[in-house]
Each structure stands twice: as C-alpha cells, then as structure tokens.
Write an enzyme that holds these catalytic residues in place. Sequence first.
Site, PDB file in Angstrom:
ATOM      1  N   HIS A  34       0.840  -1.204   0.000  1.00  0.00           N
ATOM      2  CA  HIS A  34       0.000   0.000   0.000  1.00  0.00           C
ATOM      3  C   HIS A  34       0.874   1.254   0.000  1.00  0.00           C
ATOM      4  CE1 HIS A  34      -4.007  -1.839   0.412  1.00  0.00           C
ATOM      5  NE2 HIS A  34      -3.341  -2.809   1.026  1.00  0.00           N
ATOM      6  N   TYR A 303       4.229  -2.974  10.640  1.00  0.00           N
ATOM      7  CA  TYR A 303       3.978  -1.546  10.433  1.00  0.00           C
ATOM      8  C   TYR A 303       5.019  -0.705  11.170  1.00  0.00           C
ATOM      9  CZ  TYR A 303      -0.699  -2.874   8.722  1.00  0.00           C
ATOM     10  OH  TYR A 303      -1.741  -3.422   8.027  1.00  0.00           O
TER      11      TYR A 303
END
Length: 313
Positions: A34, A303
Amino acid sequence: MPLPTDEKLLALSQNLIDQFHKIFGEYPGFRPAHAKGVMLTGTFTPTAAAAGLSSAQHLNAPSTPIVVRFSDSTGLPLVPDNDPNANPKGFAIRFMLGERVHTDIVSHSTDGFPTHTGDEFLEFLRALASSDPKNLAGSPLEAFLGSHPAALAFVQTPKPFPFSFGTESYFGVTAMKFTNAAGESKFGRYRILPAAGNQYLSDDMAKHQDSDYLVDEIGERVAAAPVKFTLAVQIAPEGAVVDDATIHWPADSQVVELGTLELTALSADTLAEQKHIIFDPIPRLAGIEPSDDPLLELRAAIYLMSGRKRREA
C-alpha cells in the site's frame, strides 16, 4: 511504541517485509505494501448506540478529530489506480484523542484475508513471487491456492474499481473485543460504508481512466463537499470463531452503527505525512481490545518496523 521482544515474531515480520521488497522492489520512504496513497483530515461523530458497545474515548466524546489515508495495493509508489493489482484499496483511520494519544483502524476493500497466520501469508507471498500470474498451471501459486481454500476464495473475490475512494466499502481484517461501561463485552469486525453508496467502474471504463484518477478525484470531491462514511461493527454471533480472519460470519449478523466519519480536506502535506505516520492495527485503549487473531501482533510489528525505516529514509 517499542517493538515486541518475541524473536520469532520479529524474524517473521522481517521476512514478510523482505518478501514484499522482492516482489515489488524497495522504495526508501514508502511502505512495502500500500505504498501509494493520499491523506485527508476530518471529524468522527459517534451515535448514541456507540457507548452501548464500548467505553472507548472516541465513542463517547461529542466528536474527535481524525486523519485518514486511502491507498492502493502493492509496494509500487507509482502504481496506476486502475491497475488490477492496485486492488483491494486500503483505508486507515487515526482518531486523535489528545497530545500524542491516538487509536487507529486499518481496513481494506475486500472482506476477509487470504490466510489465518503470518507463516501461511509468507508462504503465499513466496508462491506469488515465484509464479507467472498469466500461466499458473503447475506453478507454486496454483499449488498453494489448491491447498488453501480461504486464499483461493480471497483471490477469486471480485475486486471492482471504485468510482472514488469515497464510494467504496472497507472492512476490518481482524476481530476486536468491545467492552462497555457496564463491563459487557462483544467481539466484532469493523465495516466502513460510504454515504454516497458503493459505485464502481466497469473494467472497460477503468482502462480509460488516468493513472491517478482516484487520488485526483478524492481531492476534487472533498473540495466540493464533505466525504462521509458510516463506521459500523458487525457483531460476532454466539459461538463464532473470532481469531481467524479467513472465516466470515453470517451475512445477517447484527451490525451496530458507531458513528459518522466526515472528511473535510486534504492533508496539508500528504507526502510528508504519509512518510511519518505509522498506523497501528492494535487499538491500545480502554474499551476496545485485540482478539487473539495471530495476524494482529504480526501486522503491528511489520507496520512499526517498516515505518521506522521509512522515517529514516
């Protein structure tokens, strides 16, 4: 937020990051997945029903400032919005609860996930990297999908091109445990539904769009009027599996509307903010707890690890 101390978890997280880089290439300053996105700001206003589900601060306050990020799939910063590989789309939301205090939701536009565990997901990515999508016969990916029906179902789920980031529905991957002030708890998964309704392009229409059609459109849309979504939670029926993102609950399961997300402007410096912000799939606040889904701690570690490296770039 510190990294977890589980060495196996850290090693798996790094292996997954490395595998994304092997598939897409490494682009310093961008996410391994992403990578392409756009950020907006706005406000969340809860419904009266929200407090009945959870005592979380943002579900009980009159309103809360939010920062959100829409994104394309892949680790390619310049992937065209109308590339089939750019689906599913992503939608991450940060609720600004105070000075350096926040909680996040991370969602994407396909309901579910291809694997139950991180090890399975790594196996899936390795099979993808070593296969030709145009000639799957006898490939590692064909073998993987043949032995993992949930992954096959995810791959085969239609992923149409949205007319706008603001006309797409988004789904939380993993279940959360919601507890209200009376101590009553229920498990649920987020659903984020566009006020404008779901609107999609045909494949032929999508082919004729500009490569940044979604990024450009959301900027024009929010400049003309607020872009609104309903934040809701699908409640797990009694006895349902709540620690496996590949398992869907019945379509007629109860849905509780938590409130309205109202996006009012593009972020002032969207590229710089995307580089800096690190979303967290674990809520980390009273009233909402993670389930025991093994993807949660793994995603949080990925993340954080990739985000720290992105900030250093």
